[in-house]
Design an enzyme around this catalytic site. Structure first.
Site, mmCIF file in Angstrom:
data_model
loop_
_atom_site.group_PDB
_atom_site.id
_atom_site.type_symbol
_atom_site.label_atom_id
_atom_site.label_comp_id
_atom_site.label_asym_id
_atom_site.label_seq_id
_atom_site.Cartn_x
_atom_site.Cartn_y
_atom_site.Cartn_z
ATOM 1 N N HIS A 295 51.498 82.888 -1.183
ATOM 2 C CA HIS A 295 50.757 83.758 -0.253
ATOM 3 C C HIS A 295 51.260 85.201 -0.330
ATOM 4 C CE1 HIS A 295 53.595 84.119 3.234
ATOM 5 N NE2 HIS A 295 53.973 82.899 2.927
ATOM 6 N N GLU B 124 48.015 83.187 4.881
ATOM 7 C CA GLU B 124 48.779 81.947 5.055
ATOM 8 C C GLU B 124 49.447 81.904 6.420
ATOM 9 O OE1 GLU B 124 52.572 79.430 4.678
ATOM 10 O OE2 GLU B 124 52.297 81.495 5.297
ATOM 11 N N GLU B 125 49.976 83.067 6.834
ATOM 12 C CA GLU B 125 50.770 83.128 8.068
ATOM 13 C C GLU B 125 49.924 82.919 9.323
ATOM 14 O OE1 GLU B 125 53.867 83.082 8.078
ATOM 15 O OE2 GLU B 125 54.676 84.103 6.332
ATOM 16 N N ASP C 212 56.929 79.193 -2.037
ATOM 17 C CA ASP C 212 57.199 79.916 -0.787
ATOM 18 C C ASP C 212 58.702 79.859 -0.546
ATOM 19 O OD1 ASP C 212 56.877 81.173 1.701
ATOM 20 O OD2 ASP C 212 55.082 80.019 2.165
ATOM 21 N N HIS D 238 60.972 85.602 8.802
ATOM 22 C CA HIS D 238 60.181 86.002 9.982
ATOM 23 C C HIS D 238 60.966 86.935 10.905
ATOM 24 C CE1 HIS D 238 56.527 83.170 9.720
ATOM 25 N NE2 HIS D 238 57.068 83.313 8.526
HETATM 26 ZN ZN ZN Z 1 55.730 81.890 3.726
#
Ligand code: ZN
Length: 343
Positions: free
Chosen positions: A62, A203-204, A226, A317
């Site tokens: 992604h 994707e998120e 990922d 994140h």
């Molecule tokens: Zn990711």
């Protein structure tokens, strides 16, 4: 490889606004693959042909990063924002940000009261995001509206740097690391299978690009690329995140406690046996929280055998995350071993 990752990491690409990242990947792959197309959702699909009637294998990484979005501009020119993706309020305050507008980049800062003016209770509590604001240096709504618009995406800035032994830090390493691996593999792969390298969007915010691109490609097998959570630092229990930097990619056996993916037994066996055969270090991971494009891919049409390969990353994140470049090299090696060995 590090130069490519640096350019990918520094590029803005909040979910739904991946153009700059896509452009970079397009330019990198141009000339190395047989075809590149951009689909209706914005996914980039790069195709490298194998033998006629050979297998069709999809790799997905992604492009999008978590970020913010302009929600409201107040009468004094300050901006209220929404969160795009899974962000924690306590890391937002006082961040350096840029707003991506149709006329280019506007710089700003998430403002707060100085500590001198905070009550003790305020100092000790997390400020919630909807009480924060962005200062773009405008003094009225009219002035601000000339600079930015409602719906514009906002990136938290952080410059890519290397440090320590083989480590790099920067923003959006989730998942520009996967994008860099995708590019490197497509440049080098020599397989009898036709390889579909997909740089996915959104994707998120719900694995959206993976859903639509897998439907159109309908591959025989897929690998999602990922990052995963590294637990090799203070404040996290090793048993909760056993992967560590420098020990090779994690082969994910299950994520979201099985609600996400439970890796297809054929893919699991293939990844582990290739790693053993080629002497590539790897880690096995059963993840409880978080999932990847692999979850959407495996459930497409009649079902697609799918696996997930993830170099570990510290602090995902958050505004700045950390990976080990050696893990990335090992990941490329492992994927090439798998693809080049397809019968
Ligand atoms: Zn990711």
């Amino acid at each position: 490889m590090k130069g490519l990752l640096k350019r990918l990491s520094n590029a803005p690409g909040v979910s739904g606004f991946e153009e700059k990242v896509r452009e970079l990947i397009f330019n990198e792959l141009d000339g190395y693959v047989d075809q590149i197309k951009i689909d209706e959702m914005g996914n980039l699909i790069a195709i490298k042909n194998g033998i006629p009637d050979g297998k069709r294998i999809m790799l997905a990484a992604h492009m999008d990063e978590i970020g913010l979005m302009v929600r409201y501009i107040d009468k004094n020119g300050f901006i209220k924002f929404s969160k795009i993706g899974n962000l924690n309020d306590q890391m937002l305050l006082n961040q350096d940000i840029s707003i991506q507008t149709s006329n280019g980049k506007i710089n700003g800062v998430i403002g707060s009261k100085p500590p001198h003016k905070m009550k003790k209770s305020e100092k000790n509590n997390v400020v919630e995001y909807d009480r924060m604001f962005i200062d773009i240096g405008a003094s009225s709504r009219e002035e601000a509206e000339k600079m930015v618009g409602v719906g514009d995406p906002i990136v938290i800035n952080q410059n890519f740097q290397d440090f320590g032994y083989h480590l790099v830090k920067g923003k959006a390493l989730d998942n520009r690391v996967g994008c860099a691996i995708l590019v490197e593999v497509l440049k080098k792969v020599d397989s009898s299978a036709t390889i579909y390298g997909v740089a996915t969007v959104q994707e998120e915010v719900g694995l959206k690009g993976a859903k639509t691109s897998t439907f159109s490609i309908n591959p025989d097998m897929a690998l999602a690329l990922d990052v995963t959570i590294a637990g090799d630092h203070p404040g996290i229990k090793r048993e909760d995140a056993p992967s560590e930097l420098g020990k090779g990619p994690s082969i994910v056996l299950a994520d979201e406690s099985g609600d996400g993916i439970i890796t297809h037994p054929m893919v699991k066996k293939l990844l582990i046996s290739e790693a053993e055969k080629e002497n590539i270090p790897y880690q096995l991971e059963v993840r409880e929280g978080g999932t990847t494009d692999g979850t959407a891919i495996q459930l497409t049409r009649q079902g697609i055998p799918t696996g997930v390969i993830s170099p570990p990353s510290r602090y995902i994140h958050t505004p700045v995350s950390v990976v080990n470049m050696e893990d990335i090299d090992y990941t490329v090696k492992l994927i090439l071993a798998v693809l080049n060995d397809v019968k």
